[in-house]
Design a protein around this motif. Sequence first.
Motif, PDB file in Angstrom:
ATOM      1  N   VAL A   9       1.146  -1.286  -0.033  1.00 41.45           N
ATOM      2  CA  VAL A   9      -0.075   0.085   0.371  1.00 41.45           C
ATOM      3  C   VAL A   9       0.767   0.856  -0.235  1.00 41.45           C
ATOM      4  N   GLY A  10       1.201   2.162  -0.780  1.00 40.25           N
ATOM      5  CA  GLY A  10       1.548   3.899  -0.844  1.00 40.25           C
ATOM      6  C   GLY A  10       2.331   3.185  -2.485  1.00 40.25           C
ATOM      7  N   GLN A  11       2.636   2.333  -2.163  1.00 41.42           N
ATOM      8  CA  GLN A  11       3.614   2.537  -3.595  1.00 41.42           C
ATOM      9  C   GLN A  11       3.374   2.613  -4.990  1.00 41.42           C
ATOM     10  N   ALA A  12       4.215   3.775  -5.448  1.00 37.33           N
ATOM     11  CA  ALA A  12       4.132   4.414  -6.405  1.00 37.33           C
ATOM     12  C   ALA A  12       4.862   3.618  -7.616  1.00 37.33           C
ATOM     13  N   LEU A  13       3.849   3.077  -8.584  1.00 37.45           N
ATOM     14  CA  LEU A  13       3.869   2.882  -9.575  1.00 37.45           C
ATOM     15  C   LEU A  13       4.277   3.656 -11.044  1.00 37.45           C
ATOM     16  N   ASP A  14       6.014   3.758 -11.846  1.00 31.16           N
ATOM     17  CA  ASP A  14       6.167   4.400 -12.938  1.00 31.16           C
ATOM     18  C   ASP A  14       6.419   3.930 -14.158  1.00 31.16           C
ATOM     19  N   PHE A  15       5.908   4.024 -15.628  1.00 30.26           N
ATOM     20  CA  PHE A  15       5.299   3.451 -16.729  1.00 30.26           C
ATOM     21  C   PHE A  15       7.561   4.339 -17.457  1.00 30.26           C
ATOM     22  N   PRO A  16       7.412   3.285 -18.079  1.00 26.84           N
ATOM     23  CA  PRO A  16       8.357   4.007 -19.732  1.00 26.84           C
ATOM     24  C   PRO A  16       7.151   5.330 -19.996  1.00 26.84           C
ATOM     25  N   PRO A  17       7.617   6.167 -20.712  1.00 27.44           N
ATOM     26  CA  PRO A  17       6.724   7.179 -22.104  1.00 27.44           C
ATOM     27  C   PRO A  17       6.646   6.599 -23.190  1.00 27.44           C
ATOM     28  N   ARG A  18       4.988   6.626 -23.683  1.00 26.14           N
ATOM     29  CA  ARG A  18       5.133   5.923 -24.479  1.00 26.14           C
ATOM     30  C   ARG A  18       4.424   7.640 -25.358  1.00 26.14           C
ATOM     31  N   GLN A  19       4.912   7.312 -27.677  1.00 27.76           N
ATOM     32  CA  GLN A  19       4.217   8.125 -27.336  1.00 27.76           C
ATOM     33  C   GLN A  19       3.690   8.501 -28.803  1.00 27.76           C
ATOM     34  N   VAL A  20       2.594   8.860 -29.319  1.00 25.84           N
ATOM     35  CA  VAL A  20       0.984   8.676 -29.691  1.00 25.84           C
ATOM     36  C   VAL A  20       1.660   8.934 -31.501  1.00 25.84           C
ATOM     37  N   SER A  21       1.296   7.997 -31.877  1.00 27.63           N
ATOM     38  CA  SER A  21       1.210   8.570 -33.849  1.00 27.63           C
ATOM     39  C   SER A  21       0.016   8.440 -33.836  1.00 27.63           C
TER      40      SER A  21
END
Length: 149
Positions: A9-21
């Motif tokens: 609980v409280g754990q942050a999850l960050d993900f690599p970015p993704r560009q949209v075409s």
Amino acid sequence: MKYLEDFAVGQALDFPPRQVSEEEIVAFARDYDPQPFHLDKEAAKQSLFGGLCASGWHTAGMMMRMLVDNMIGKYASMGSPGVDQLRWVKPVFPGDTLHLRGEILDVRPSQSKPDRGVVTSRYEMRNQNGDIVLTMQAKGMYGRRPVQG
């Protein structure tokens, strides 16, 4: 492989970015949400969005891909009992770069099935300007760590 016990609980999850075409916006819309502002640049200019934009369902699908590639696929995922909240806050345009961040709200072992449990998470997806484009709260089922005997 990671398990239910690896969430907190409280754990942050960050993900690599993704560009949209533009191509993927149009391709998704053609198959699943063929509205003019998702398909046609000229028609989209006359819409309330002012330009071609991704379907909200496409935005949710991109978020799901980010989750599978960077988290769910590395855990003992057993599917999901559903999404509690899903909001498309702002449109996603061609060239946008999406950033996904999550937070674990609850980790609960199952009372009836001791081999699994449910994780409740909240997610925010932002564009390159820091504007929130999507929010979601969802539950995921995960296997528990096998007992070493």
